[in-house]
Scaffold this motif. Sequence first.
Motif, PDB file in Angstrom:
ATOM      1  N   TYR A   1      -7.779   2.891  -1.322  1.00 51.69           N
ATOM      2  CA  TYR A   1      -8.810   3.881  -1.618  1.00 51.69           C
ATOM      3  C   TYR A   1     -10.148   3.479  -0.993  1.00 51.69           C
ATOM      4  CZ  TYR A   1     -11.612   7.243  -4.231  1.00 51.69           C
ATOM      5  OH  TYR A   1     -12.465   8.264  -4.576  1.00 51.69           O
TER       6      TYR A   1
ATOM      7  N   TYR B   1       5.462   0.918  -2.123  1.00 52.08           N
ATOM      8  CA  TYR B   1       4.010   0.955  -1.975  1.00 52.08           C
ATOM      9  C   TYR B   1       3.435   2.146  -2.733  1.00 52.08           C
ATOM     10  CZ  TYR B   1       4.496  -2.541   1.710  1.00 52.08           C
ATOM     11  OH  TYR B   1       4.763  -3.695   2.403  1.00 52.08           O
ATOM     12  N   PRO B   2       2.158   2.063  -3.108  1.00 52.64           N
ATOM     13  CA  PRO B   2       1.565   3.157  -3.886  1.00 52.64           C
ATOM     14  C   PRO B   2       1.118   4.369  -3.072  1.00 52.64           C
ATOM     15  CG  PRO B   2      -0.011   1.362  -3.655  1.00 52.64           C
ATOM     16  CD  PRO B   2       1.286   0.875  -3.066  1.00 52.64           C
TER      17      PRO B   2
ATOM     18  N   TYR C   1      -1.243  11.023  -7.695  1.00 50.19           N
ATOM     19  CA  TYR C   1      -0.826  10.035  -6.714  1.00 50.19           C
ATOM     20  C   TYR C   1      -1.434  10.269  -5.337  1.00 50.19           C
ATOM     21  CZ  TYR C   1       2.877   9.606 -10.221  1.00 50.19           C
ATOM     22  OH  TYR C   1       3.569   9.464 -11.393  1.00 50.19           O
TER      23      TYR C   1
ATOM     24  N   ASP D   1      -0.475  -1.948   3.411  1.00 52.19           N
ATOM     25  CA  ASP D   1      -1.338  -2.250   2.263  1.00 52.19           C
ATOM     26  C   ASP D   1      -2.664  -1.493   2.301  1.00 52.19           C
ATOM     27  OD1 ASP D   1       0.200  -3.955   0.719  1.00 52.19           O
ATOM     28  OD2 ASP D   1      -0.401  -5.745   1.841  1.00 52.19           O
TER      29      ASP D   1
ATOM     30  N   MET E   1       2.429   5.131 -10.292  1.00 51.19           N
ATOM     31  CA  MET E   1       1.626   4.235  -9.470  1.00 51.19           C
ATOM     32  C   MET E   1       0.730   5.059  -8.552  1.00 51.19           C
ATOM     33  SD  MET E   1       2.896   1.035  -7.113  1.00 51.19           S
ATOM     34  CE  MET E   1       4.129   2.021  -6.276  1.00 51.19           C
ATOM     35  N   LYS E   2      -0.589   4.921  -8.716  1.00 49.34           N
ATOM     36  CA  LYS E   2      -1.536   5.636  -7.892  1.00 49.34           C
ATOM     37  C   LYS E   2      -1.846   4.830  -6.637  1.00 49.34           C
ATOM     38  CE  LYS E   2      -3.693   7.778 -11.931  1.00 49.34           C
ATOM     39  NZ  LYS E   2      -4.935   7.976 -12.690  1.00 49.34           N
TER      40      LYS E   2
ATOM     41  N   CYS F   1      -3.326   5.347   2.677  1.00 48.98           N
ATOM     42  CA  CYS F   1      -3.078   6.241   1.548  1.00 48.98           C
ATOM     43  C   CYS F   1      -1.868   7.140   1.755  1.00 48.98           C
ATOM     44  CB  CYS F   1      -4.299   7.131   1.294  1.00 48.98           C
ATOM     45  SG  CYS F   1      -5.726   6.263   0.613  1.00 48.98           S
TER      46      CYS F   1
ATOM     47  N   SER G   1      -3.556   2.402  -4.179  1.00 47.02           N
ATOM     48  CA  SER G   1      -4.172   1.128  -4.554  1.00 47.02           C
ATOM     49  C   SER G   1      -5.679   1.164  -4.348  1.00 47.02           C
ATOM     50  CB  SER G   1      -3.575  -0.012  -3.727  1.00 47.02           C
ATOM     51  OG  SER G   1      -3.985   0.082  -2.371  1.00 47.02           O
ATOM     52  N   GLU G   2      -6.367   0.260  -5.036  1.00 47.51           N
ATOM     53  CA  GLU G   2      -7.817   0.170  -4.895  1.00 47.51           C
ATOM     54  C   GLU G   2      -8.188  -0.208  -3.460  1.00 47.51           C
ATOM     55  OE1 GLU G   2     -11.665  -2.185  -6.865  1.00 47.51           O
ATOM     56  OE2 GLU G   2      -9.627  -2.602  -7.548  1.00 47.51           O
ATOM     57  N   LYS G   3      -7.407  -1.096  -2.864  1.00 49.24           N
ATOM     58  CA  LYS G   3      -7.664  -1.501  -1.481  1.00 49.24           C
ATOM     59  C   LYS G   3      -7.556  -0.307  -0.537  1.00 49.24           C
ATOM     60  CE  LYS G   3      -5.838  -5.297   0.206  1.00 49.24           C
ATOM     61  NZ  LYS G   3      -4.836  -6.268   0.770  1.00 49.24           N
TER      62      LYS G   3
END
Length: 362
Positions: free
Chosen positions: A8, A101-102, A265, A72, A1-2, A75, A4-6
């Motif tokens: 990033y 969480y990612p 990651y 959420d 799991m990398k 990073c 999240s787009e949010k």
Amino acid sequence: MKVSEKAYKNAILNLKECRDRALVLSSYPLKLYLEPTLACNLQCTYCYPPEYRVAPGMKMSTFYALEEQLFDHVCEVNLFLRGEPTLYKDLPVMLDVCSRYPFITKLSSNLSYNNDTILEKMVATGTWVTISFDGIEGNDLRKGCDTDQVIKNISFMQSCQEKIHNDRFYLRIAVVIGKHNVAFMCSLIDWAASRGIPEVMFMCMDTYGDLSPYKLSSEDAHFFDEAVYRAELIGIRISTPSHIGGKKLEKTSNWDAFSLKIDKYFPHFCEDCNPDVDRNFCPYPWIQAVIESNGDVVACCQRKIKMGNFSPDVDFIKDVWNNESFQQIRSLKDFHNCDSPCNMINFSIWGGELRLDNIPEI
């Protein structure tokens, strides 16, 4: 799991607002520092005195409120500041929560204790463990450190990883360098490589403080140059201060020279956006949110200035992140004037403002 787009997208916006010196931010912090406890099993000479270590640990209600409001969007979450986090009774719960969480979960530990349960938990939850360790030679600065126990614990965690196979688990060595061990830097790199540890992070005793016999000077800079060369030669990741005794080092990291499993990651901008000594600029009041165990919010990981206090009934972004204190510190033109003297603006760690000149695109 990398990541999240949010998270990033928030990171890119955060870095741009930092580059542009925005006073009021639309972005959430790039990374969090949450302090589980002040307690420690060592009494290092260069660290906080014992009277700082009697405060209670972070309330789990505070931790859960921070999770709800911020997790959420970030990073990286660091479960340490002062103290030895593995002494906190609810650290396993914190690790379990973070593992859902990612983002990358980081923790700094001296590993000078006998607790296989927490060691295995750190592996199972995919924690990035920075081992605070000043070398195998021993010294009188790290009072109470059991070097044999540290080595035993490293081997135990590696054996757990062989069974669990969590690619997010990561080990690195962090070493405070002074006159007492500067000549052993290459030996430390060789030792880490022989133990299967992929990274060494060197920090330094410089400028402020009461440890004059250990302070480095510009004459010691060549040891760091030799260490970077040695790390590149054997293929181990390294980062060093940007300046030693006022002298700028030619190269302070080799993070872009090769890739490691953890990189998929972990965006490098989480690690390399650090104070720029030459331009007297510090990005930390933009990219870091740092909450001490009692809920106090401080300006950065060097915890020099109190910015406010967080509790579950506080809206962090509305009531703290853009309050008057944060706006004032973000308005500074010269971060040498950041409240009290700070070593980071004099020697920093790698990266400097180069990251802000090279922000990735979304």
